[in-house]
Design a protein around this motif. Structure first.
Motif, mmCIF file in Angstrom:
data_model
loop_
_atom_site.group_PDB
_atom_site.id
_atom_site.type_symbol
_atom_site.label_atom_id
_atom_site.label_comp_id
_atom_site.label_asym_id
_atom_site.label_seq_id
_atom_site.Cartn_x
_atom_site.Cartn_y
_atom_site.Cartn_z
ATOM 1 N N ALA A 193 1.052 -1.233 0.005
ATOM 2 C CA ALA A 193 -0.031 -0.185 -0.166
ATOM 3 C C ALA A 193 0.851 1.208 -0.118
ATOM 4 C CB ALA A 193 -0.954 0.001 1.349
ATOM 5 N N LEU A 194 0.553 2.201 -0.854
ATOM 6 C CA LEU A 194 1.468 3.371 -1.304
ATOM 7 C C LEU A 194 1.010 4.495 0.008
ATOM 8 C CD1 LEU A 194 1.599 3.009 -4.824
ATOM 9 C CD2 LEU A 194 3.291 2.067 -3.115
ATOM 10 N N VAL A 195 1.539 5.012 0.813
ATOM 11 C CA VAL A 195 1.007 6.046 1.737
ATOM 12 C C VAL A 195 2.056 7.343 1.979
ATOM 13 C CG1 VAL A 195 -0.592 4.821 3.172
ATOM 14 C CG2 VAL A 195 1.781 4.515 3.910
ATOM 15 N N PRO A 196 2.629 7.891 0.796
ATOM 16 C CA PRO A 196 3.762 8.831 0.709
ATOM 17 C C PRO A 196 3.173 10.069 1.120
ATOM 18 C CG PRO A 196 3.112 8.320 -1.501
ATOM 19 C CD PRO A 196 2.178 7.508 -0.883
ATOM 20 N N PRO A 225 -2.044 8.946 -0.563
ATOM 21 C CA PRO A 225 -0.894 9.986 -0.317
ATOM 22 C C PRO A 225 -1.612 10.954 0.571
ATOM 23 C CG PRO A 225 -1.898 10.472 -2.566
ATOM 24 C CD PRO A 225 -2.317 9.102 -2.114
ATOM 25 N N MET A 226 -0.678 11.241 1.741
ATOM 26 C CA MET A 226 -1.056 12.284 2.696
ATOM 27 C C MET A 226 -0.072 13.571 2.835
ATOM 28 S SD MET A 226 -2.013 9.367 5.972
ATOM 29 C CE MET A 226 -0.325 8.633 5.563
ATOM 30 N N ASP A 227 -0.558 14.422 3.472
ATOM 31 C CA ASP A 227 0.288 15.768 3.334
ATOM 32 C C ASP A 227 1.208 15.565 4.530
ATOM 33 O OD1 ASP A 227 1.559 18.181 3.602
ATOM 34 O OD2 ASP A 227 -0.364 19.360 2.980
ATOM 35 N N GLY A 237 -5.756 8.152 6.983
ATOM 36 C CA GLY A 237 -5.325 7.646 5.924
ATOM 37 C C GLY A 237 -4.653 6.395 5.938
ATOM 38 N N VAL A 238 -3.872 5.976 7.094
ATOM 39 C CA VAL A 238 -3.333 4.633 7.414
ATOM 40 C C VAL A 238 -4.455 3.796 7.470
ATOM 41 C CG1 VAL A 238 -2.089 3.248 8.946
ATOM 42 C CG2 VAL A 238 -1.350 5.686 8.446
ATOM 43 N N SER A 239 -5.325 4.082 8.038
ATOM 44 C CA SER A 239 -6.702 3.159 8.023
ATOM 45 C C SER A 239 -7.231 2.602 7.013
ATOM 46 C CB SER A 239 -7.690 3.584 8.998
ATOM 47 O OG SER A 239 -8.842 2.750 9.117
ATOM 48 N N ASN A 240 -7.210 3.584 6.059
ATOM 49 C CA ASN A 240 -7.795 3.005 4.822
ATOM 50 C C ASN A 240 -6.732 2.212 3.904
ATOM 51 O OD1 ASN A 240 -10.182 4.684 5.097
ATOM 52 N ND2 ASN A 240 -9.041 6.492 3.944
ATOM 53 N N ALA A 241 -5.357 2.581 3.966
ATOM 54 C CA ALA A 241 -4.604 1.726 3.449
ATOM 55 C C ALA A 241 -4.567 0.281 4.195
ATOM 56 C CB ALA A 241 -3.142 2.526 3.674
ATOM 57 N N ASP A 247 1.203 -6.229 2.731
ATOM 58 C CA ASP A 247 2.225 -6.845 3.458
ATOM 59 C C ASP A 247 3.239 -5.928 3.719
ATOM 60 O OD1 ASP A 247 1.323 -9.404 3.061
ATOM 61 O OD2 ASP A 247 1.902 -9.559 0.825
ATOM 62 N N ALA A 248 3.435 -4.931 2.882
ATOM 63 C CA ALA A 248 4.370 -3.737 3.282
ATOM 64 C C ALA A 248 3.740 -2.389 2.913
ATOM 65 C CB ALA A 248 5.405 -3.779 2.377
ATOM 66 N N LEU A 249 4.044 -1.280 3.696
ATOM 67 C CA LEU A 249 3.828 0.156 3.349
ATOM 68 C C LEU A 249 5.032 0.763 2.680
ATOM 69 C CD1 LEU A 249 1.971 0.857 6.482
ATOM 70 C CD2 LEU A 249 0.851 0.011 4.347
ATOM 71 N N PHE A 250 4.697 1.624 1.538
ATOM 72 C CA PHE A 250 5.716 2.599 1.085
ATOM 73 C C PHE A 250 5.166 3.898 1.703
ATOM 74 C CE2 PHE A 250 6.277 5.973 -2.291
ATOM 75 C CZ PHE A 250 7.680 5.917 -2.371
ATOM 76 N N VAL A 251 6.131 4.381 2.422
ATOM 77 C CA VAL A 251 6.282 5.916 3.099
ATOM 78 C C VAL A 251 7.150 6.576 2.906
ATOM 79 C CG1 VAL A 251 4.838 4.723 5.229
ATOM 80 C CG2 VAL A 251 7.543 4.772 5.346
#
Length: 406
Positions: A193-196, A225-227, A237-241, A247-251
């Motif tokens: 999941a991409l949360v940059p 993405p989040m500001d 935002g994290v909950s949605n992802a 298995d992994a998060l891109f932050v």
């Protein structure tokens, strides 16, 4: 009385003019621009030295302030060292430096305004900028306005524009992506999941990371993405992802908000790994989080304190003494880059001819003292990027472990 006024009034008028003229010599502002730089004393008291202003425009307030101040601290340490040693010699004349730092709040439009001011008001031949959006905004006019950009970004685009007065300081980030993906897929699985962040640098990183993950056989299950520069609550935002069971998060963003994103994910029960964009640093996030426990499975850049480069031990000791903490790469690379700039001015024999200074960066790197070599930088390429390999590390069993890059 009339005869008295005839000489008293002219006498006092003349006296006032004399006093004003005497005071006028002290009324010139200290930062009045001068084509040859200010005249001052070197740190050891030698009169007549030229003082060259080095500009800095970066985030010094808001969510990215920690990031901006870390970079600035490296410049300040380098300038302090140079000045305490009596400055440098350029064309037979002593030169010392001062830093003029302006807050751009991570806004490219503010960066452009600051850069104009630093050049026009302070005659800065070099302006350091620690974010790609600001760098690319300033690249629109720095060649015309005749100053070098000290570009603290691993964004490849900044040295693909043909700008001949840019010096990109970190290695390009595209070298991190493949080893990050191999590590995370091998240890955790192929769903990410991409949360940059939402800033330009994070967007560009994401545009390379997403297709590379898919090309390696992985699946991007969410993109949210989040500001990172203004938000402090990343719960939604994290909950949605995490609802997509990655298995992994891109932050990625500055270290402090990135650490908060990771903390939020752990608080919501996430057990997987993290691909950490190189803007955030493992050791800086550990300082925010109180250790490496929450960072288990994170892969990012190798901490400076783990490097075996010849100048690292002395720099870490001096930095700790001054700031009571370990330095990260923002401080280390700005420190080394400032010493390269000073050496380039010596080699070029000028503090004002920016083409000549830029042309002597390779000579400066070749002649740099070992005590200032915090990274294995071997040169500058034709596009203006400093040449050095990416070095990465991951958190395993609560410890930072170097990961070989093939």
């Amino acid at each position: 009385m009339k005869r008295l006024n005839q000489w008293v009034i002219p006498f006092f008028a003349t006296l006032m003019l004399v006093l004003l003229a005497a005071c006028g010599g002290a009324s010139t502002p200290a930062n009045t621009p001068s084509s040859s730089g200010e005249q001052d004393q070197t740190a050891d008291g030698e009169a007549g030295a030229e003082v060259v202003t080095i500009g800095f425009s970066g985030p010094l307030s808001g969510g990215a302030a920690f990031y901006g101040k870390n970079g600035l601290s490296g410049l300040e340490m380098a300038v302090e060292e140079i000045n305490n040693a009596g400055g440098i010699e350029v064309g037979g004349k002593k030169v010392t430096f001062k830093i003029e730092a302006l807050d751009d709040k991570y806004q490219p439009s503010e960066t452009a305004t600051n850069a104009k001011r630093l050049v026009q008001e302070f005659n800065a031949p070099v302006v350091f900028i620690p974010h790609s959006g600001g760098i690319m905004a300033v690249q629109q006019f720095n060649e015309q306005d005749q100053f070098i950009i000290g570009a603290y970004t691993s964004e490849p685009k900044v040295t693909e524009t043909g700008n001949r007065l840019t010096m990109r300081i970190p290695p390009k980030y595209d070298g991190y992506i493949e080893p990050f993906i191999q590590y995370l897929m091998g240890r955790f699985g192929n769903k990410v999941a991409l949360v940059p962040g939402t800033h330009a640098y994070a967007k560009d990183w994401t545009e390379l990371f997403r297709p590379a993950w898919e090309a390696a056989g992985g699946e991007v299950v969410a993109e949210n993405p989040m500001d990172y520069t203004t938000e402090t609550d990343f719960t939604s935002g994290v909950s949605n992802a995490l609802s997509k069971n990655p298995d992994a998060l891109f932050v990625g963003g500055p270290s402090e908000p990135t650490a908060l994103v990771i903390k939020t994910a752990r608080e919501q029960g996430f057990k997987g790994g993290f691909a950490v964009m190189d803007q955030a640093k493992l050791e800086e996030m550990a300082a925010v989080l109180g250790g490496y426990e929450l960072l288990e499975g994170a892969i990012g850049t190798l901490p400076l304190i783990m490097s075996d480069a010849p100048g690292v031990a002395g720099f870490v000791e001096a930095y700790n003494s001054k700031y009571n903490k370990n330095p990260g790469s923002e401080a280390g690379l700005h420190y080394m880059a400032m010493h390269i700039v000073a050496k380039a001015m010596e080699a070029a024999g000028t503090t004002t001819d920016v083409q000549a200074i830029h042309a002597h960066i390779q000579t400066a790197i070749d002649n740099l003292d070992d005590k200032h070599r915090l990274y294995y930088i071997t040169g500058i390429d034709d596009a203006g990027g400093l040449v050095h390999d990416v070095r990465i590390a991951a958190v395993e069993n609560g410890e930072v472990v170097a990961i070989p890059v093939k």
